[in-house]
Design a protein around this motif. Structure first.
Motif, mmCIF file in Angstrom:
data_model
loop_
_atom_site.group_PDB
_atom_site.id
_atom_site.type_symbol
_atom_site.label_atom_id
_atom_site.label_comp_id
_atom_site.label_asym_id
_atom_site.label_seq_id
_atom_site.Cartn_x
_atom_site.Cartn_y
_atom_site.Cartn_z
ATOM 1 N N ARG A 50 0.842 -1.218 0.000
ATOM 2 C CA ARG A 50 0.000 0.000 0.000
ATOM 3 C C ARG A 50 0.864 1.250 0.000
ATOM 4 O O ARG A 50 0.617 2.204 -0.742
ATOM 5 N N ALA A 51 1.888 1.241 0.829
ATOM 6 C CA ALA A 51 2.759 2.419 0.919
ATOM 7 C C ALA A 51 3.529 2.635 -0.379
ATOM 8 O O ALA A 51 3.695 3.777 -0.826
ATOM 9 N N ALA A 52 4.003 1.556 -0.990
ATOM 10 C CA ALA A 52 4.787 1.678 -2.228
ATOM 11 C C ALA A 52 3.914 2.158 -3.385
ATOM 12 O O ALA A 52 4.363 2.938 -4.233
ATOM 13 N N ARG A 53 2.675 1.679 -3.443
ATOM 14 C CA ARG A 53 1.765 2.157 -4.495
ATOM 15 C C ARG A 53 1.505 3.652 -4.350
ATOM 16 O O ARG A 53 1.549 4.404 -5.332
ATOM 17 N N ALA A 54 1.236 4.074 -3.112
ATOM 18 C CA ALA A 54 0.965 5.500 -2.881
ATOM 19 C C ALA A 54 2.198 6.336 -3.218
ATOM 20 O O ALA A 54 2.089 7.410 -3.822
ATOM 21 N N SER A 55 3.378 5.850 -2.869
ATOM 22 C CA SER A 55 4.604 6.584 -3.174
ATOM 23 C C SER A 55 4.839 6.646 -4.678
ATOM 24 O O SER A 55 5.247 7.695 -5.214
ATOM 25 N N THR A 56 4.576 5.550 -5.367
ATOM 26 C CA THR A 56 4.745 5.528 -6.823
ATOM 27 C C THR A 56 3.858 6.573 -7.483
ATOM 28 O O THR A 56 4.301 7.301 -8.403
ATOM 29 N N GLU A 57 2.630 6.682 -7.001
ATOM 30 C CA GLU A 57 1.720 7.684 -7.564
ATOM 31 C C GLU A 57 2.222 9.096 -7.285
ATOM 32 O O GLU A 57 2.135 9.983 -8.144
ATOM 33 N N ARG A 58 2.764 9.315 -6.107
ATOM 34 C CA ARG A 58 3.288 10.655 -5.794
ATOM 35 C C ARG A 58 4.457 11.000 -6.712
ATOM 36 O O ARG A 58 4.562 12.144 -7.202
ATOM 37 N N TRP A 59 5.347 10.054 -6.932
ATOM 38 C CA TRP A 59 6.491 10.330 -7.804
ATOM 39 C C TRP A 59 6.030 10.568 -9.247
ATOM 40 O O TRP A 59 6.565 11.450 -9.938
ATOM 41 N N ARG A 60 5.053 9.802 -9.701
ATOM 42 C CA ARG A 60 4.535 9.999 -11.061
ATOM 43 C C ARG A 60 3.867 11.362 -11.215
ATOM 44 O O ARG A 60 3.873 11.948 -12.294
ATOM 45 N N SER A 61 3.291 11.863 -10.122
ATOM 46 C CA SER A 61 2.654 13.184 -10.150
ATOM 47 C C SER A 61 3.639 14.296 -9.810
ATOM 48 O O SER A 61 3.242 15.461 -9.698
ATOM 49 N N ASN A 62 4.899 13.896 -9.616
ATOM 50 C CA ASN A 62 5.952 14.850 -9.246
ATOM 51 C C ASN A 62 5.623 15.563 -7.940
ATOM 52 O O ASN A 62 5.887 16.764 -7.781
ATOM 53 N N LYS A 63 5.072 14.797 -6.971
ATOM 54 C CA LYS A 63 4.727 15.362 -5.671
ATOM 55 C C LYS A 63 5.234 14.461 -4.538
ATOM 56 O O LYS A 63 4.460 14.073 -3.648
ATOM 57 N N PRO A 64 6.517 14.110 -4.555
ATOM 58 C CA PRO A 64 7.024 13.263 -3.470
ATOM 59 C C PRO A 64 6.985 14.007 -2.142
ATOM 60 O O PRO A 64 7.021 15.242 -2.103
ATOM 61 N N LEU A 65 6.925 13.241 -1.076
ATOM 62 C CA LEU A 65 6.889 13.828 0.256
ATOM 63 C C LEU A 65 8.250 14.349 0.697
ATOM 64 O O LEU A 65 8.345 15.107 1.659
#
Length: 448
Positions: A50-65
């Motif tokens: 779950r965490a890796a999927r959410a992180s992947t989406e953030r990186w694809r949207s150019n919005k990493p934490l």
């Protein structure tokens, strides 16, 4: 994978890999290498996915934490991770209720996107520097494929997961040396911060006034990054090593290093000297006085661990504890009140003395452990050797713990037999950012 945290960050930033792809590779490596039960007490696959999927989406949207987003991490099984049992490596806690909330440190790092792979094995109740534990099993030290050697403890599994290349960071706890010892035995960087620098809320205690949490990583730069993300402080650049004086504690405080360890240590001193650093051998009074307290009265960890485990020791469940760990608890319980008073009241004045005896650009330098990792089989068969070796392994690291000195153990290179040797840098309580900056400079020198 043998990658640093910054390597993962750059790979995600450039789109070369995604956190989900990294996670799949991590689990594939764990399954390929086999026997993960000796490193892990629990794998948290669904949570990690779950965490890796959410992180992947953030990186694809150019919005990493931030720089930790998507980076895998493991947790020593003293940290609460919601939905898992915090076993502390003990049969006594095998049937305990699962944690209902995450430890504060787990929450903080997952809030910055880190991906928790699982929980790792340890010495039972974190009460040994060797890492040997018949339940749930002892991870073999990865540095020697020919002879089964101890991993060091008590953060044995977290260190092994990093040394095996599965993750770039393992979180451990350190009360008397439990991060620094496995770091030295497995050619890793281990950081014991000042007490209270990182939260221990939700971390099962051993000796509360000594307990610290900290990372096992490959390079000091990763420890600096984690520290910055947790505290908001930036590591202080060391500047030229010629501005620093490295104090080698003389006298009887430190355990006599084996010839193999001493040879590596002398090489480190020679490299620092060639880089212009000052080297001074002098007695460090607070170390000498602390050693004397330990010899004449006992240790603070023995005093506090007895209090933590008082109810367990009075219950039938105590029979389930490894007899070698139980023996340590009983010895602590046998300390006279007068000895306990000395141990507890002398600590604050000696810690203050340690701070005064180190100038702004001075740092202690000494072998983390006086020996390289010994073979496991003789220790498993001989309780007397187990107890003696445990004392020797923790001898140097316990001093700085009592004095609340932040300490870095750095890989110093292999001994003649190919086994890793660690050296420690210790400074006064609260100078963590300065120590980490200096550690980066020293490690850069040692890696040349």
């Amino acid at each position: 994978m043998n990658m640093r945290i910054v390597d993962f960050h750059h790979a995600f930033e450039r789109g070369e890999r995604t956190p989900l792809e990294v996670l799949e590779a991590v689990f594939a490596s764990i399954e390929k290498d086999g026997a993960p039960e000796h490193v892990f007490t629990a794998l948290t696959r669904e949570r990690a996915e779950r965490a890796a999927r959410a992180s992947t989406e953030r990186w694809r949207s150019n919005k990493p934490l931030g720089p930790l987003d998507g980076v895998p991490i493991v947790w020593k099984d003293v940290f609460d991770v919601a939905g898992t049992v915090t076993t502390c490596g003990s049969r006594v806690r095998a049937q305990a209720a699962p944690a209902t909330a995450d430890a504060e440190l787990v929450r903080q790092l997952e809030a910055q996107g880190m991906v928790s792979i699982g929980k790792t094995t340890l010495s039972e109740f974190a009460y040994s520097g060797l890492g040997i534990n018949p339940y749930p099993g002892t991870p073999r030290n990865p540095v020697d494929q020919a002879v089964a050697r101890i991993p060091g403890g008590s953060s044995s599994g977290s260190a092994a997961a990093v040394a095996l290349g599965w993750v770039p960071c393992g979180m451990g706890s350190d009360t008397s040396g439990s991060i620094r010892v496995p770091a030295a035995f497995q050619a890793l960087v281990g950081f014991k911060p000042s007490h209270g620098r990182y939260s221990t809320q939700g971390m099962y205690p051993l000796a509360p006034s000594l307990d610290t949490a900290g990372p096992l990583v490959r390079e000091v730069a990763d420890a600096c990054l984690l520290d910055e993300m947790l505290t908001g402080q930036t590591c202080e650049p060391a500047g030229p090593l010629s501005n620093w004086r490295f104090i080698v504690p003389a006298g009887r405080a430190l355990a006599q290093a084996s010839p193999a360890v001493q040879a590596v240590f002398e090489d480190v001193l020679a490299r620092l000297s060639r880089a212009g650093a000052g080297i001074e051998h002098r007695e460090f009074a607070s170390f000498e006085l602390t050693r004397r307290i330990f010899e004449e009265h006992g240790t603070l960890v023995a005093v506090e661990a007895t209090r933590v485990h008082e109810a367990l020791m009075a219950s039938p469940e105590f029979l389930k504890v490894d007899p070698r760990i139980a023996a340590r608890m009983r010895r602590g319980a046998s300390l006279a009140q007068a000895d306990r008073d000395v141990i507890e009241t002398r600590r604050a004045p000696l810690a203050a003395m340690a701070g005064k005896d180190l100038a702004e650009r001075e740092v202690l330098l000494y072998p983390t452990v006086s020996m390289t990792a010994p073979a496991m089989a003789p220790l498993e068969k001989d309780d007397e050797w187990f107890a003696q070796c445990n004392l020797q392994v923790l001898h140097n690291t316990m001093l700085g713990s009592y004095l609340d000195m932040p300490t870095l153990s750095l890989p110093a290179g292999p001994a003649d037999d190919g086994l890793p040797v660690g050296v420690s840098l210790s400074t006064a309580s609260g100078r963590d950012a300065r120590l980490l900056g200096l550690g980066e400079a020293v490690q850069e020198l040692l890696l040349r």
